[in-house]
Design a protein around this motif. Structure first.
Motif, PDB file in Angstrom:
ATOM      1  N   VAL A  36     -42.880   3.606 -26.883  1.00 55.61           N
ATOM      2  CA  VAL A  36     -41.707   4.423 -26.576  1.00 55.61           C
ATOM      3  C   VAL A  36     -42.112   5.817 -26.092  1.00 55.61           C
ATOM      4  O   VAL A  36     -41.478   6.390 -25.204  1.00 55.61           O
ATOM      5  N   VAL A  37     -43.193   6.349 -26.665  1.00 54.04           N
ATOM      6  CA  VAL A  37     -43.576   7.740 -26.381  1.00 54.04           C
ATOM      7  C   VAL A  37     -43.975   7.939 -24.922  1.00 54.04           C
ATOM      8  O   VAL A  37     -43.369   8.753 -24.219  1.00 54.04           O
ATOM      9  N   PRO A  38     -45.003   7.217 -24.396  1.00 55.27           N
ATOM     10  CA  PRO A  38     -45.359   7.448 -22.986  1.00 55.27           C
ATOM     11  C   PRO A  38     -44.260   7.044 -22.019  1.00 55.27           C
ATOM     12  O   PRO A  38     -44.093   7.683 -20.968  1.00 55.27           O
ATOM     13  N   ALA A  39     -43.502   5.989 -22.363  1.00 58.68           N
ATOM     14  CA  ALA A  39     -42.420   5.569 -21.472  1.00 58.68           C
ATOM     15  C   ALA A  39     -41.348   6.650 -21.373  1.00 58.68           C
ATOM     16  O   ALA A  39     -40.846   6.967 -20.284  1.00 58.68           O
ATOM     17  N   LEU A  40     -41.005   7.233 -22.513  1.00 58.34           N
ATOM     18  CA  LEU A  40     -40.005   8.302 -22.533  1.00 58.34           C
ATOM     19  C   LEU A  40     -40.509   9.522 -21.764  1.00 58.34           C
ATOM     20  O   LEU A  40     -39.766  10.130 -20.979  1.00 58.34           O
ATOM     21  N   LEU A  41     -41.768   9.870 -21.968  1.00 63.97           N
ATOM     22  CA  LEU A  41     -42.326  11.037 -21.285  1.00 63.97           C
ATOM     23  C   LEU A  41     -42.449  10.801 -19.781  1.00 63.97           C
ATOM     24  O   LEU A  41     -42.224  11.718 -18.986  1.00 63.97           O
ATOM     25  N   PHE A  42     -42.786   9.583 -19.391  1.00 62.11           N
ATOM     26  CA  PHE A  42     -42.885   9.276 -17.967  1.00 62.11           C
ATOM     27  C   PHE A  42     -41.525   9.454 -17.292  1.00 62.11           C
ATOM     28  O   PHE A  42     -41.425  10.049 -16.204  1.00 62.11           O
ATOM     29  N   GLY A  43     -40.482   8.957 -17.932  1.00 63.02           N
ATOM     30  CA  GLY A  43     -39.145   9.149 -17.383  1.00 63.02           C
ATOM     31  C   GLY A  43     -38.748  10.615 -17.333  1.00 63.02           C
ATOM     32  O   GLY A  43     -38.096  11.065 -16.378  1.00 63.02           O
ATOM     33  N   TYR A  44     -39.158  11.370 -18.354  1.00 64.23           N
ATOM     34  CA  TYR A  44     -38.848  12.805 -18.388  1.00 64.23           C
ATOM     35  C   TYR A  44     -39.512  13.531 -17.220  1.00 64.23           C
ATOM     36  O   TYR A  44     -38.874  14.346 -16.537  1.00 64.23           O
ATOM     37  N   PHE A  45     -40.782  13.247 -16.959  1.00 66.53           N
ATOM     38  CA  PHE A  45     -41.486  13.939 -15.878  1.00 66.53           C
ATOM     39  C   PHE A  45     -41.028  13.452 -14.498  1.00 66.53           C
ATOM     40  O   PHE A  45     -41.089  14.218 -13.537  1.00 66.53           O
ATOM     41  N   LEU A  46     -40.579  12.226 -14.409  1.00 64.90           N
ATOM     42  CA  LEU A  46     -40.084  11.731 -13.119  1.00 64.90           C
ATOM     43  C   LEU A  46     -38.907  12.559 -12.611  1.00 64.90           C
ATOM     44  O   LEU A  46     -38.771  12.776 -11.402  1.00 64.90           O
ATOM     45  N   HIS A  47     -38.077  13.021 -13.522  1.00 58.52           N
ATOM     46  CA  HIS A  47     -36.867  13.714 -13.080  1.00 58.52           C
ATOM     47  C   HIS A  47     -37.179  15.099 -12.503  1.00 58.52           C
ATOM     48  O   HIS A  47     -36.301  15.754 -11.940  1.00 58.52           O
ATOM     49  N   PHE A  48     -38.436  15.555 -12.642  1.00 61.29           N
ATOM     50  CA  PHE A  48     -38.824  16.840 -12.064  1.00 61.29           C
ATOM     51  C   PHE A  48     -39.239  16.726 -10.598  1.00 61.29           C
ATOM     52  O   PHE A  48     -39.431  17.763  -9.941  1.00 61.29           O
ATOM     53  N   ILE A  49     -39.413  15.510 -10.078  1.00 62.66           N
ATOM     54  CA  ILE A  49     -39.921  15.359  -8.710  1.00 62.66           C
ATOM     55  C   ILE A  49     -39.046  16.082  -7.686  1.00 62.66           C
ATOM     56  O   ILE A  49     -39.567  16.819  -6.831  1.00 62.66           O
ATOM     57  N   PRO A  50     -37.712  15.921  -7.694  1.00 65.01           N
ATOM     58  CA  PRO A  50     -36.909  16.654  -6.700  1.00 65.01           C
ATOM     59  C   PRO A  50     -37.051  18.174  -6.824  1.00 65.01           C
ATOM     60  O   PRO A  50     -37.074  18.881  -5.815  1.00 65.01           O
ATOM     61  N   THR A  51     -37.158  18.667  -8.048  1.00 66.05           N
ATOM     62  CA  THR A  51     -37.294  20.115  -8.260  1.00 66.05           C
ATOM     63  C   THR A  51     -38.613  20.625  -7.702  1.00 66.05           C
ATOM     64  O   THR A  51     -38.664  21.628  -6.972  1.00 66.05           O
ATOM     65  N   ILE A  52     -39.706  19.941  -8.040  1.00 69.20           N
ATOM     66  CA  ILE A  52     -41.037  20.369  -7.605  1.00 69.20           C
ATOM     67  C   ILE A  52     -41.187  20.196  -6.094  1.00 69.20           C
ATOM     68  O   ILE A  52     -41.876  20.982  -5.435  1.00 69.20           O
TER      69      ILE A  52
END
Length: 806
Positions: A36-52
């Motif tokens: 659950v931990v890496p999967a949750l974190l991967f989804g969290y960081f994915l949402h930064f792609i448009p911002t970055i």
């Protein structure tokens, strides 16, 4: 605390609960909870792609030690986002793979996942830290956790050896890097990477610039296994395959790559930076690919291939530093090298992660990784065969897979080195494309060797421990996903171009991008005939010829004596250090406490005396001293008489009474100095101590009146006088040489207002110095647990002996 900080700490927090989950849910594989931990974190960081992608930066700060300018600043830009996605994305696949690879019945899964989560959190801390001290803290956590992961099967000698080797080399590099960090702080007065970039002109003008650069690069080279520090990585293959797939393809070994990329804005304008990184990287690429050919273990081949690929990426970062010497984006031909480094970083994680998992599947299903025993597995393991084909061909740089595209960009970057009339690259730079091309031939060779010798040819059932069959779906799913990414990124590379690659390149070369400009153009398979295409054709042609004639020319590896290798040198250094330390230890470890006290006291006298003389501290000021009354003189005489009585008494009882008298007298001093709490504490301690001494000495035999007394020894007398004199001088001189205002005033002014207490001593112990008190309690608790454990062991051993007698 921001969500970005929580993302870093989440793996550490989960690591605390893993042992309880392991013990509480024995029927469920612990990996399912961890997943659950890496999967949750991967989804969290994915949402930064448009911002970055829009060149926005996320920055969150927690003040850690503000007085030393040490903050825990989480900084997310294109480069850190790329690594965060690799750490969490590959981490998710590795954890899922490990659920089916590691048996919940035979393995200590709680240990494995605790180590893995600590490593994951440490890597996130490294790539998201803006402050170099916090980065270094997480950096050493990666070394510690990788040591534990590599040595997970600690029963094996190879695992212990590989873990120790990786720890010694990477920690050596980490300490060197710490020295470079302090030099940077000395030059710029800040630990912030962002602020260092703004002060780069000042840093480059400093005489400490080159030393700091070399120390930083030592840390990067040891972590990313660059020549000659690569020797730890092949031995680290003793780790379980999920560890190899995670640490040695996508994360830990790329920490050095990250450090070089992150510090490029500070150092990259120097020709030394370009030449060191470029030359060491390209030679590492050639040397490791050449040595990969003689390996017979699948993971051994992949280990050397990892070193080779890391050298390739490192060389591209070195060559890409030349881009900083161009201001016109249209003429800047070296941005392609930095873009190729970023692109190949992603590609390497996909094909190497998949190939490590394939190696684990083959070992899991056949019982061996020796390519001399393998062969003919294509029909029995068709899915694994397909994954291996895609992964090895991508690693070889063949179309239509993603590795072909970044390899072509690699050739472009190396060829363009010779076009730069700067730093003598127009002459000596010719070596870069030559070595790159030769190294690529061996890269092609070990890639097809790994694939064809494993899956084609004759099946050798008599040499296999188990009958081969296809792996379970759970073990196949992660490498299938990676293989699919290799194809997708191969056919549609521009999915990454503007979303991932360009923001990362922008973070590495922040001064070159103007509003509205782009670093990376459209990436495509066909860009017309050119030298890169001809180099690729040459690589394939010569690679096939060398593969077909391998048995004829591979004897050249026997020309290299094992005694002339860096591994042999490392082993000899360790042996010399061990033998030398044993000799020194035998010299001073006599077994007599008196000898140890002599060493301690002599060192104390020497270091304190030299310090007092060199610092010109012999200044005695008695103007502010309190008057000495009759009571103090009397109590001091009692203490002196009591101390002498302890030494000269002929009876143990007399010595104990004298010792108690000294302690009670000290408590009277506290009463005179208006410290009733300390006096009460001293009285309690003395009472308990005297009682315990009496109980212990009751069981000892009486002193023998005929025992020979200890005669006078001049050496002992001189040491005793020296210690007493130094301690007295230090006490007097410390009062007379106050370099800073006493902190007592701060305690007096803030005890009530800030701590809400009336008793200053209590407030100091509980509030102002609360951590000291807490750690003291922890030390006592640890000591108590150790004593309890030893008592339990003794009782169990005595019980075992009793049962044996029965």
């Amino acid at each position: 605390m921001s969500l970005l900080h929580l993302a870093i700490f989440l793996p550490f927090v989960m690591a605390v609960f893993v042992p309880f989950l392991y013990k509480g849910f024995r029927k469920i594989h612990t990996g399912w909870f961890v997943l659950v931990v890496p999967a949750l974190l991967f989804g969290y960081f994915l949402h930064f792609i448009p911002t970055i992608r829009e060149n926005e930066i996320i920055k969150r700060t927690i003040h850690w030690i503000p007085s030393l300018k040490i903050d825990f600043t989480a900084y997310l830009d294109g480069l850190s986002l790329l690594f965060a996605l690799l750490i969490t994305g590959i981490g998710t696949l590795v954890v899922f793979y490990s659920i089916f690879y590691l048996s919940k019945k035979r393995e200590q899964l709680h240990n494995f996942y605790v180590y893995l989560l600590i490593f994951m959190g440490a890597m996130l801390g490294v790539v998201l830290s803006d402050n170099l001290i916090s980065l270094y803290t997480f950096w050493e956590f990666t070394s510690l956790s990788s040591f534990l992961l590599i040595g997970y099967w600690y029963q094996r000698e190879g695992s212990r050896y590989g873990a120790q080797k990786s720890m010694l080399i990477t920690v050596f590099g980490g300490l060197s890097m710490l020295g470079g960090i302090f030099l940077l702080y000395n030059m710029a007065g800040t630990f912030s990477i962002r602020e260092l970039i703004t002060h780069k002109e000042m840093i480059m003008a400093s005489p400490l610039f080159i030393p700091s650069m070399l120390l930083i690069l030592l840390g990067a080279f040891t972590k990313s296994a660059q020549f000659p520090f690569y020797i730890w990585l092949p031995d680290a293959m003793e780790a379980p395959t999920p560890v190899s797939a995670y640490l040695h393809s996508a994360t830990m070994v790329k920490a050095g790559i990250y450090l070089v990329a992150r510090m490029s804005p500070v150092f990259a304008e120097s020709p030394v930076w370009l030449w060191i990184i470029g030359s060491f990287g390209i030679f590492t690429m050639f040397w490791a690919s050449f040595n990969a050919i003689k390996q017979t273990d699948l993971k051994g081949i992949l280990a050397f291939s990892t070193v080779s690929q890391l050298g390739l990426i490192m060389s591209l970062l070195g060559v890409g530093a030349a881009a900083l010497h161009y201001k016109d984006m249209d003429e800047n031909i070296f941005i392609v090298a930095t873009a190729a480094a970023v692109f190949h970083l992603i590609n390497h994680a996909t094909f190497k992660g998949a190939l490590f998992m394939v190696a684990g599947i083959i070992d899991h299903e056949t019982g061996t990784r020796d390519i001399r025993k393998l062969g003919g597995l294509m029909g029995l393991m068709p899915i694994t065969f397909t994954i291996a084909l895609i992964g090895s061909f991508s690693m070889a740089g063949l179309p239509p897979f993603n590795g072909f595209l970044s390899k072509e960009m690699f050739f472009t970057g190396m060829v363009r080195v010779t076009e730069l009339d700067l730093f003598s690259l127009d002459t000596w730079g010719l070596l870069f494309p030559i070595i790159a091309w030769v190294g690529s031939i061996f890269t092609f060779l070990y890639s097809i060797m790994l694939f064809f010798r494993t899956f084609t040819g004759k099946l050798q059932m008599d040499k296999l421990e188990r009958k081969p069959h296809e792996a379970p779906a759970g073990m196949l799913a992660p490498p299938i996903i990676l293989a699919a990414l290799m194809i997708i990124f191969g056919f549609f590379p521009n999915i990454l171009t503007y979303n991932i690659i360009e923001p990362a390149v922008g973070a590495i070369l922040p001064d070159l991008l103007e509003p509205g400009e782009h670093f990376v153009g459209h990436i495509s398979f066909w860009h017309g005939p050119g030298i890169e295409l001809y180099m690729t054709i040459g690589v394939i042609a010569l690679g096939v010829i060398l593969y077909l004639t391998l048995s004829k020319w591979s004897k050249i590896y026997s020309w290299f004596s094992d005694k002339l290798t860096f591994n042999h040198l490392y082993d000899q250094i360790i042996k010399w250090l061990e033998s030398g330390s044993k000799s020194i230890t035998k010299g001073y470890m006599t077994g007599f406490i008196r000898s140890y006290l002599v060493y301690i006291f002599l060192f104390f006298i020497a270091i304190s005396g030299v310090t007092l003389f060199t610092k010109d501290a012999f200044k005695i000021d008695v103007s502010n001293t309190a008057p000495i009354g009759v009571y103090e003189v009397v109590l001091a005489l009692i203490i002196v008489i009591g101390s002498a009585t302890i030494l000269l008494a002929k009876s143990r009882l007399t010595s104990i009474i004298a010792l108690g008298a000294v302690g009670y007298t000290v408590s009277l001093f506290f009463v005179i100095f208006r410290a009733p709490d300390l006096a009460l504490t001293q009285l309690v301690i003395e009472t308990v101590s005297v009682a315990l001494f009496l109980l212990a000495f009751y069981h000892l035999p009486p002193l023998n009146k005929h025992e020979k007394g200890i005669g006078f020894k001049l050496g002992n007398a001189l040491i005793s006088i020296g210690v007493g004199l130094i301690v007295t001088l230090v006490a007097i001189l410390a009062h007379s040489n106050k370099l800073f205002d006493s902190i007592a005033k701060y305690y007096i002014e803030n005890t009530h207002d800030k701590a809400g207490g009336e008793n200053m001593v209590n407030v100091i112990l509980v509030d102002f110095r609360g951590f000291d008190t807490m750690f003291e309690i922890c030390v006592l608790g640890i000591a108590a647990l150790g004593i309890f454990g030893m008592i339990r062991l003794r009782l169990s051993s005595e019980g075992g002996k009793t049962n044996e007698k029965k």
